[in-house]
Design a protein around this motif. Structure first.
Motif, PDB file in Angstrom:
ATOM      1  N   GLY A 229       0.846  -1.191   0.000  1.00 25.54           N
ATOM      2  CA  GLY A 229       0.000   0.000   0.000  1.00 25.54           C
ATOM      3  C   GLY A 229       0.876   1.234   0.000  1.00 25.54           C
ATOM      4  N   LEU A 230       0.234   2.366  -0.154  1.00 22.00           N
ATOM      5  CA  LEU A 230       0.957   3.633  -0.106  1.00 22.00           C
ATOM      6  C   LEU A 230       1.155   4.068   1.342  1.00 22.00           C
ATOM      7  CD1 LEU A 230      -1.036   5.441  -2.923  1.00 22.00           C
ATOM      8  CD2 LEU A 230       1.313   4.607  -3.079  1.00 22.00           C
ATOM      9  N   ALA A 231       2.060   5.011   1.537  1.00 16.60           N
ATOM     10  CA  ALA A 231       2.272   5.588   2.855  1.00 16.60           C
ATOM     11  C   ALA A 231       2.404   7.099   2.711  1.00 16.60           C
ATOM     12  CB  ALA A 231       3.519   5.010   3.516  1.00 16.60           C
ATOM     13  N   VAL A 232       1.983   7.801   3.741  1.00 12.85           N
ATOM     14  CA  VAL A 232       2.051   9.262   3.775  1.00 12.85           C
ATOM     15  C   VAL A 232       2.689   9.669   5.093  1.00 12.85           C
ATOM     16  CG1 VAL A 232       0.753  11.416   3.725  1.00 12.85           C
ATOM     17  CG2 VAL A 232      -0.046   9.462   2.387  1.00 12.85           C
ATOM     18  N   SER A 233       3.657  10.570   5.017  1.00 10.51           N
ATOM     19  CA  SER A 233       4.299  11.055   6.238  1.00 10.51           C
ATOM     20  C   SER A 233       3.441  12.133   6.897  1.00 10.51           C
ATOM     21  CB  SER A 233       5.677  11.650   5.928  1.00 10.51           C
ATOM     22  OG  SER A 233       6.214  12.259   7.085  1.00 10.51           O
ATOM     23  N   VAL A 234       3.219  11.976   8.204  1.00 10.38           N
ATOM     24  CA  VAL A 234       2.545  13.022   8.980  1.00 10.38           C
ATOM     25  C   VAL A 234       3.452  13.458  10.133  1.00 10.38           C
ATOM     26  CG1 VAL A 234       0.210  12.332   8.330  1.00 10.38           C
ATOM     27  CG2 VAL A 234       1.272  11.293  10.351  1.00 10.38           C
ATOM     28  N   ALA A 235       4.767  13.271   9.952  1.00 12.88           N
ATOM     29  CA  ALA A 235       5.730  13.701  10.972  1.00 12.88           C
ATOM     30  C   ALA A 235       5.652  15.213  11.159  1.00 12.88           C
ATOM     31  CB  ALA A 235       7.140  13.289  10.567  1.00 12.88           C
ATOM     32  N   GLU A 236       5.623  15.661  12.392  1.00 13.04           N
ATOM     33  CA  GLU A 236       5.556  17.098  12.663  1.00 13.04           C
ATOM     34  C   GLU A 236       6.915  17.768  12.491  1.00 13.04           C
ATOM     35  OE1 GLU A 236       3.686  17.707  16.422  1.00 13.04           O
ATOM     36  OE2 GLU A 236       1.719  17.053  15.698  1.00 13.04           O
TER      37      GLU A 236
ATOM     38  N   GLY B 109      -0.560  16.113   4.801  1.00 16.07           N
ATOM     39  CA  GLY B 109      -0.388  14.671   4.754  1.00 16.07           C
ATOM     40  C   GLY B 109      -1.681  13.924   5.064  1.00 16.07           C
ATOM     41  N   LEU B 110      -2.398  14.384   6.070  1.00 14.40           N
ATOM     42  CA  LEU B 110      -3.674  13.739   6.410  1.00 14.40           C
ATOM     43  C   LEU B 110      -4.688  13.906   5.286  1.00 14.40           C
ATOM     44  CD1 LEU B 110      -3.915  14.792  10.171  1.00 14.40           C
ATOM     45  CD2 LEU B 110      -3.513  12.474   9.278  1.00 14.40           C
ATOM     46  N   GLN B 111      -4.724  15.091   4.674  1.00 17.50           N
ATOM     47  CA  GLN B 111      -5.614  15.285   3.531  1.00 17.50           C
ATOM     48  C   GLN B 111      -5.225  14.384   2.369  1.00 17.50           C
ATOM     49  OE1 GLN B 111      -6.763  19.476   2.479  1.00 17.50           O
ATOM     50  NE2 GLN B 111      -5.338  19.960   4.133  1.00 17.50           N
ATOM     51  N   ALA B 112      -3.922  14.257   2.130  1.00 27.66           N
ATOM     52  CA  ALA B 112      -3.451  13.396   1.046  1.00 27.66           C
ATOM     53  C   ALA B 112      -3.881  11.951   1.286  1.00 27.66           C
ATOM     54  CB  ALA B 112      -1.930  13.492   0.924  1.00 27.66           C
ATOM     55  N   ALA B 113      -3.742  11.484   2.513  1.00 29.71           N
ATOM     56  CA  ALA B 113      -4.147  10.120   2.839  1.00 29.71           C
ATOM     57  C   ALA B 113      -5.641   9.933   2.589  1.00 29.71           C
ATOM     58  CB  ALA B 113      -3.801   9.803   4.293  1.00 29.71           C
ATOM     59  N   ASP B 114      -6.447  10.918   2.970  1.00 28.97           N
ATOM     60  CA  ASP B 114      -7.888  10.840   2.755  1.00 28.97           C
ATOM     61  C   ASP B 114      -8.228  10.821   1.263  1.00 28.97           C
ATOM     62  OD1 ASP B 114     -10.645  10.907   3.832  1.00 28.97           O
ATOM     63  OD2 ASP B 114     -10.720  12.866   2.863  1.00 28.97           O
ATOM     64  N   LEU B 115      -7.568  11.652   0.484  1.00 27.07           N
ATOM     65  CA  LEU B 115      -7.819  11.693  -0.960  1.00 27.07           C
ATOM     66  C   LEU B 115      -7.437  10.369  -1.618  1.00 27.07           C
ATOM     67  CD1 LEU B 115      -6.486  15.289  -1.704  1.00 27.07           C
ATOM     68  CD2 LEU B 115      -8.871  14.534  -1.933  1.00 27.07           C
ATOM     69  N   LEU B 116      -6.339   9.793  -1.214  1.00 27.44           N
ATOM     70  CA  LEU B 116      -5.917   8.506  -1.771  1.00 27.44           C
ATOM     71  C   LEU B 116      -6.910   7.406  -1.411  1.00 27.44           C
ATOM     72  CD1 LEU B 116      -2.128   8.894  -1.014  1.00 27.44           C
ATOM     73  CD2 LEU B 116      -3.140   8.833  -3.296  1.00 27.44           C
TER      74      LEU B 116
ATOM     75  N   ALA C 194      -5.185   1.786  -0.984  1.00 29.46           N
ATOM     76  CA  ALA C 194      -4.804   1.475   0.389  1.00 29.46           C
ATOM     77  C   ALA C 194      -3.660   2.388   0.803  1.00 29.46           C
ATOM     78  CB  ALA C 194      -4.384   0.016   0.501  1.00 29.46           C
ATOM     79  N   VAL C 195      -3.769   2.979   1.990  1.00 25.57           N
ATOM     80  CA  VAL C 195      -2.752   3.932   2.428  1.00 25.57           C
ATOM     81  C   VAL C 195      -2.653   3.912   3.952  1.00 25.57           C
ATOM     82  CG1 VAL C 195      -4.416   5.847   2.439  1.00 25.57           C
ATOM     83  CG2 VAL C 195      -1.977   6.343   2.265  1.00 25.57           C
ATOM     84  N   GLN C 196      -1.443   4.084   4.440  1.00 23.48           N
ATOM     85  CA  GLN C 196      -1.203   4.213   5.870  1.00 23.48           C
ATOM     86  C   GLN C 196      -0.491   5.529   6.127  1.00 23.48           C
ATOM     87  OE1 GLN C 196       1.060   0.750   7.036  1.00 23.48           O
ATOM     88  NE2 GLN C 196      -0.791  -0.445   7.405  1.00 23.48           N
ATOM     89  N   VAL C 197      -0.747   6.116   7.294  1.00 24.38           N
ATOM     90  CA  VAL C 197      -0.002   7.311   7.685  1.00 24.38           C
ATOM     91  C   VAL C 197       1.192   6.874   8.523  1.00 24.38           C
ATOM     92  CG1 VAL C 197      -1.971   8.865   7.556  1.00 24.38           C
ATOM     93  CG2 VAL C 197      -1.463   7.708   9.707  1.00 24.38           C
ATOM     94  N   ASN C 198       2.310   7.551   8.307  1.00 28.61           N
ATOM     95  CA  ASN C 198       3.543   7.245   9.013  1.00 28.61           C
ATOM     96  C   ASN C 198       3.910   8.448   9.871  1.00 28.61           C
ATOM     97  OD1 ASN C 198       6.366   7.017   9.659  1.00 28.61           O
ATOM     98  ND2 ASN C 198       6.552   5.434   8.091  1.00 28.61           N
TER      99      ASN C 198
ATOM    100  N   VAL D 217       4.710  11.492   0.099  1.00 31.48           N
ATOM    101  CA  VAL D 217       3.885  10.334  -0.221  1.00 31.48           C
ATOM    102  C   VAL D 217       4.788   9.322  -0.908  1.00 31.48           C
ATOM    103  CG1 VAL D 217       1.959   9.458  -1.625  1.00 31.48           C
ATOM    104  CG2 VAL D 217       1.737  11.637  -0.410  1.00 31.48           C
ATOM    105  N   SER D 218       4.646   8.068  -0.556  1.00 27.49           N
ATOM    106  CA  SER D 218       5.512   7.040  -1.120  1.00 27.49           C
ATOM    107  C   SER D 218       5.071   6.648  -2.531  1.00 27.49           C
ATOM    108  CB  SER D 218       5.500   5.794  -0.235  1.00 27.49           C
ATOM    109  OG  SER D 218       4.268   5.086  -0.372  1.00 27.49           O
ATOM    110  N   LEU D 219       5.970   6.014  -3.232  1.00 27.90           N
ATOM    111  CA  LEU D 219       5.633   5.219  -4.396  1.00 27.90           C
ATOM    112  C   LEU D 219       5.197   3.843  -3.907  1.00 27.90           C
ATOM    113  CD1 LEU D 219       8.862   6.009  -6.459  1.00 27.90           C
ATOM    114  CD2 LEU D 219       6.582   6.987  -6.871  1.00 27.90           C
ATOM    115  N   LYS D 220       4.574   3.074  -4.796  1.00 32.46           N
ATOM    116  CA  LYS D 220       4.222   1.702  -4.428  1.00 32.46           C
ATOM    117  C   LYS D 220       4.929   0.740  -5.363  1.00 32.46           C
ATOM    118  CE  LYS D 220       0.497  -1.625  -3.790  1.00 32.46           C
ATOM    119  NZ  LYS D 220      -0.948  -1.904  -3.928  1.00 32.46           N
ATOM    120  N   HIS D 221       5.692  -0.152  -4.780  1.00 32.35           N
ATOM    121  CA  HIS D 221       6.449  -1.126  -5.559  1.00 32.35           C
ATOM    122  C   HIS D 221       5.511  -1.957  -6.433  1.00 32.35           C
ATOM    123  CE1 HIS D 221       9.722  -3.823  -6.570  1.00 32.35           C
ATOM    124  NE2 HIS D 221       8.919  -4.842  -6.308  1.00 32.35           N
ATOM    125  N   GLY D 222       5.891  -2.087  -7.699  1.00 36.27           N
ATOM    126  CA  GLY D 222       5.161  -2.965  -8.606  1.00 36.27           C
ATOM    127  C   GLY D 222       4.027  -2.309  -9.378  1.00 36.27           C
TER     128      GLY D 222
END
Length: 261
Positions: A52-59, A88-95, A101-105, A132-137
């Protein structure tokens, strides 16, 4: 709020951060030429996830020195930008709304695909940044869809950057000088990509692996070209494609920079 173009930046070697070159000088000017973003979202070749994708929400994202064998000066660079947590949170919601599939990091820092160009464009580090990450494959078309899902962030003044490299075969690097001669298998691929980007020939671009000359030789693995497709998708319905900069480094790295709008 100004709606910025999306960018594809060829970040080349980490040495781009400290070594004078046409690409280095252009990136130093680019930050002045663009309208000031409210935040920056980077899709980098150096963050690729499985499942799945990942999105950084590090402050307060750390500066990741994800390389070895370079001068100490590079390892002493820290890019202390604040994290763009809300973006980042908005990006995760849009994805997720796009069916992805996406997780926040909460701890992911900025890899060199992000901080190397940003330390040249915005050396004050005073604009919040997320990744925002790339997804392998995934295929180029699927990475295009990731960009399309993120496109509406541009309405909030978010600068979306795909950071990779138009050519990227380090197996054939061979320790050349920065101004080494460019082999034809690099220049012919670069010319083909430029032609089809400027024509907005999406069928050819999405099938570049089969249609472009020397595609597999220029990209033995595809993670450095995928950010281009995310940036294309984030531009929405294209009206303009501009090649802002073109140069080569070490013979095998085409340092092209594009804006899409």
């Amino acid at each position: 709020m100004a709606r910025l173009p999306t960018l594809f930046i060829s970040h080349g070697s980490p040495m781009l951060a400290i070594q004078s070159s046409p690409a280095n000088l252009y990136l130093r000017q680019l930050g002045h030429d663009l309208s000031r973003p409210s935040a920056i979202l980077v899709i980098s070749a150096h963050w690729e996830t499985n499942g799945g994708l990942a999105v950084s929400v590090a402050e307060e994202p750390s500066t990741i020195h994800d390389f070895g064998g370079f001068p100490r000066e590079l390892f002493e660079i820290h890019y202390p930008a604040q994290g763009a947590r809300n973006v980042g949170l908005q990006a995760a919601d849009l994805l997720q709304q796009a069916g992805l599939a996406v997780q926040v990091n909460p701890t992911r820092g900025l890899d060199h695909g992000a901080w190397v160009p940003l330390c040249l464009m915005y050396p004050e580090a005073d604009i919040p940044v997320t990744q925002v990450s790339l997804k392998h494959g995934l295929s180029p078309a699927e990475h295009l869809q990731i960009g399309r899902a993120l496109s509406s962030l541009r309405d909030q003044g978010v600068l979306i950057i795909g950071s990779g490299s138009l050519t990227h075969n380090l197996y054939e690097f061979g320790g050349q000088e920065i101004d080494a001669l460019v082999p034809t298998w690099v220049s012919e691929f670069d010319a083909w990509m430029t032609k089809h980007l400027e024509k907005q020939d999406m069928d050819a671009l999405l099938n570049y692996r089969d249609k472009a000359p020397h595609a597999a030789r220029n990209h033995p693995t595809e993670e450095h070209i995928w950010p281009l497709f995310v940036a294309l998708g984030a531009a929405g319905d294209l009206s303009t494609v501009k090649r802002l900069h073109a140069s080569y480094e070490y013979g095998v790295l085409a340092m092209d920079l594009y804006s899409f709008d």
